[in-house]
Motif scaffolding. Structure first.
Motif, PDB file in Angstrom:
ATOM      1  N   VAL A 139       0.845  -1.197   0.000  1.00 17.72           N
ATOM      2  CA  VAL A 139       0.000   0.000   0.000  1.00 17.72           C
ATOM      3  C   VAL A 139       0.875   1.239   0.000  1.00 17.72           C
ATOM      4  O   VAL A 139       1.853   1.318   0.747  1.00 17.72           O
ATOM      5  CB  VAL A 139      -0.932   0.018   1.233  1.00 17.72           C
ATOM      6  N   ASP A 140       0.516   2.212  -0.830  1.00 15.50           N
ATOM      7  CA  ASP A 140       1.239   3.485  -0.816  1.00 15.50           C
ATOM      8  C   ASP A 140       0.268   4.626  -1.088  1.00 15.50           C
ATOM      9  O   ASP A 140      -0.690   4.501  -1.846  1.00 15.50           O
ATOM     10  CB  ASP A 140       2.354   3.509  -1.859  1.00 15.50           C
ATOM     11  N   GLY A 141       0.546   5.731  -0.446  1.00 15.81           N
ATOM     12  CA  GLY A 141      -0.261   6.923  -0.626  1.00 15.81           C
ATOM     13  C   GLY A 141       0.202   8.002   0.347  1.00 15.81           C
ATOM     14  O   GLY A 141       0.955   7.697   1.275  1.00 15.81           O
ATOM     15  N   PRO A 142      -0.162   9.242   0.077  1.00 17.12           N
ATOM     16  CA  PRO A 142      -1.085   9.643  -0.976  1.00 17.12           C
ATOM     17  C   PRO A 142      -0.436   9.625  -2.357  1.00 17.12           C
ATOM     18  O   PRO A 142       0.744   9.952  -2.504  1.00 17.12           O
ATOM     19  CB  PRO A 142      -1.474  11.070  -0.574  1.00 17.12           C
ATOM     20  N   LEU A 143      -1.215   9.219  -3.350  1.00 16.56           N
ATOM     21  CA  LEU A 143      -0.808   9.277  -4.749  1.00 16.56           C
ATOM     22  C   LEU A 143      -1.944   9.894  -5.562  1.00 16.56           C
ATOM     23  O   LEU A 143      -3.104   9.538  -5.360  1.00 16.56           O
ATOM     24  CB  LEU A 143      -0.503   7.881  -5.289  1.00 16.56           C
ATOM     25  N   ALA A 144      -1.591  10.801  -6.444  1.00 14.34           N
ATOM     26  CA  ALA A 144      -2.585  11.306  -7.393  1.00 14.34           C
ATOM     27  C   ALA A 144      -2.833  10.236  -8.450  1.00 14.34           C
ATOM     28  O   ALA A 144      -2.013   9.329  -8.642  1.00 14.34           O
ATOM     29  CB  ALA A 144      -2.096  12.598  -8.036  1.00 14.34           C
ATOM     30  N   LEU A 145      -3.960  10.321  -9.136  1.00 18.24           N
ATOM     31  CA  LEU A 145      -4.349   9.280 -10.077  1.00 18.24           C
ATOM     32  C   LEU A 145      -3.289   9.034 -11.147  1.00 18.24           C
ATOM     33  O   LEU A 145      -2.974   7.881 -11.456  1.00 18.24           O
ATOM     34  CB  LEU A 145      -5.677   9.649 -10.746  1.00 18.24           C
ATOM     35  N   ASP A 146      -2.728  10.106 -11.705  1.00 15.46           N
ATOM     36  CA  ASP A 146      -1.749   9.913 -12.779  1.00 15.46           C
ATOM     37  C   ASP A 146      -0.538   9.129 -12.285  1.00 15.46           C
ATOM     38  O   ASP A 146      -0.043   8.211 -12.955  1.00 15.46           O
ATOM     39  CB  ASP A 146      -1.334  11.246 -13.404  1.00 15.46           C
ATOM     40  N   ASN A 147      -0.075   9.443 -11.089  1.00 12.93           N
ATOM     41  CA  ASN A 147       1.104   8.760 -10.566  1.00 12.93           C
ATOM     42  C   ASN A 147       0.807   7.333 -10.134  1.00 12.93           C
ATOM     43  O   ASN A 147       1.715   6.501 -10.042  1.00 12.93           O
ATOM     44  CB  ASN A 147       1.671   9.534  -9.376  1.00 12.93           C
ATOM     45  N   ALA A 148      -0.451   7.048  -9.878  1.00 17.83           N
ATOM     46  CA  ALA A 148      -0.822   5.699  -9.470  1.00 17.83           C
ATOM     47  C   ALA A 148      -0.810   4.725 -10.641  1.00 17.83           C
ATOM     48  O   ALA A 148      -0.451   3.554 -10.477  1.00 17.83           O
ATOM     49  CB  ALA A 148      -2.204   5.704  -8.819  1.00 17.83           C
ATOM     50  N   ILE A 149      -1.191   5.202 -11.837  1.00 15.75           N
ATOM     51  CA  ILE A 149      -1.350   4.268 -12.959  1.00 15.75           C
ATOM     52  C   ILE A 149      -0.365   4.500 -14.101  1.00 15.75           C
ATOM     53  O   ILE A 149      -0.289   3.667 -15.008  1.00 15.75           O
ATOM     54  CB  ILE A 149      -2.789   4.322 -13.505  1.00 15.75           C
ATOM     55  N   SER A 150       0.398   5.583 -14.069  1.00 13.89           N
ATOM     56  CA  SER A 150       1.322   5.881 -15.166  1.00 13.89           C
ATOM     57  C   SER A 150       2.755   5.932 -14.668  1.00 13.89           C
ATOM     58  O   SER A 150       3.121   6.810 -13.869  1.00 13.89           O
ATOM     59  CB  SER A 150       0.954   7.226 -15.814  1.00 13.89           C
ATOM     60  N   LEU A 151       3.591   5.013 -15.139  1.00  9.15           N
ATOM     61  CA  LEU A 151       5.013   5.030 -14.785  1.00  9.15           C
ATOM     62  C   LEU A 151       5.678   6.304 -15.292  1.00  9.15           C
ATOM     63  O   LEU A 151       6.561   6.861 -14.631  1.00  9.15           O
ATOM     64  CB  LEU A 151       5.712   3.802 -15.379  1.00  9.15           C
ATOM     65  N   GLU A 152       5.237   6.757 -16.445  1.00  8.58           N
ATOM     66  CA  GLU A 152       5.814   7.970 -17.022  1.00  8.58           C
ATOM     67  C   GLU A 152       5.543   9.177 -16.128  1.00  8.58           C
ATOM     68  O   GLU A 152       6.448   9.981 -15.846  1.00  8.58           O
ATOM     69  CB  GLU A 152       5.234   8.214 -18.419  1.00  8.58           C
TER      70      GLU A 152
END
Length: 302
Positions: free
Chosen positions: A214-227
């Motif tokens: 588990v990790d957070g806080p993460l914004a959506l883009d950083n959660a699903i995009s490696l780039e």
């Protein structure tokens, strides 16, 4: 748990077909959408059904749609509330593996699920997890909770994560990578979602949430995009590779989920988790495929 990671809905259907069909108890079954789902699941050989409801109306609905009820068990109970309790009792008593909502309010069905005598209580909070197959995405993505808990507490969010991790395991995902979403990646005392995300991360580190990274806080883009994560310099075993997205509240979860379907053209299936057995709760707005896949998910987990 399956012996490989399931990456799309076809993988889920194939995995379910490899198993003996599970039995699904449907509460208040006299519904057009339910009859179509029953027919589809039986044709795919992924489930068998026990239909609880008004026998005459069940046959009338099936006849109107040309759905065969040959070899389908029907339990006559014209009272909706009693039908819910009888369907739940079939599951808790081991005569069925999965519970499914028919033509009844979700709250009335869940009241039976939580009954102290015949219900399916486990001590964990009930929550909804949606599974999405998205164009151009190389894996299934899970989102929770966009359908049950309005503003979950920290402990409820821990339960919500644990519920989703249980589903991830049967999809072959272990340990599941869980991103606790917020608007930013840093802890901000003025944004409670970031504080709870950090607390959930530490809870997982200390074994209070099991089977997950588990990790957070993460914004959506950083959660699903490696780039995106790389561009922002975020170093995390979850960033860019999340399997499960945990939203701050039901509003965010609902908006994200509907965006994935109506804007991103994703396909959806979902379950209510946290009970002793999976509960299939579909919406009238769901497609036939969504209903069928939700049954498949329940059969895989049941």
């Amino acid at each position: 748990m399956v012996d490989k990671v399931l990456r799309n809905f076809e993988d889920i259907l194939n995995a379910v077909k490899d198993k003996a069909p599970k039995r699904v108890a449907v509460a208040v079954a006299q519904d057009d959408a339910i009859m179509e789902a029953v027919q589809g699941a039986r044709e795919q050989k992924i489930a068998e059904f026990i239909l609880v409801g008004d026998r005459e109306k069940v046959h009338e609905t099936a006849g109107k749609l040309g759905v065969s009820l040959e070899d389908v068990q029907i339990i006559h109970e014209p009272d909706d509330r009693k039908a819910a309790y009888r369907a739940v009792a079939l599951v808790s008593g081991g005569q069925a593996d999965v519970l499914m909502k028919g033509l009844i309010n979700t709250a009335d069905l869940l009241r039976a699920v939580l009954d102290k005598e015949i219900g399916l209580r486990t001590g964990r909070v009930l929550s909804h997890t949606a599974v999405y197959e998205l164009p151009g995405f190389d894996r299934l993505l899970m989102v929770t909770d966009g359908g049950m808990n309005i503003a979950p507490t920290l402990q409820q969010k821990a339960d919500i994560i644990q519920n989703s991790v249980q589903l991830a395991r049967v999809l072959g995902i272990s340990p599941a990578k869980v991103a606790v979403l917020a608007a930013v990646e840093v802890i901000n005392p003025d944004m409670p979602a970031t504080l709870e995300a950090a607390a959930l991360t530490k809870m997982a580190d200390r074994g209070q949430i099991k089977g997950a990274i588990v990790d957070g806080p993460l914004a959506l883009d950083n959660a699903i995009s490696l780039e995106a994560a790389s561009h922002k310099g975020i170093k995390s075993p979850v960033a860019g590779m999340a399997d499960i997205l945990v939203t701050p509240d039901i509003v965010a979860g609902n908006i994200l989920g509907k965006s994935l379907v109506y804007i991103a053209k994703g396909k959806i299936a979902g379950l209510v988790l946290g009970a002793a057995k999976p509960v299939v709760v579909t919406s009238r707005a769901d497609t036939h495929e969504a209903k069928l896949m939700s049954i498949a998910l329940g059969a895989l987990l049941g």
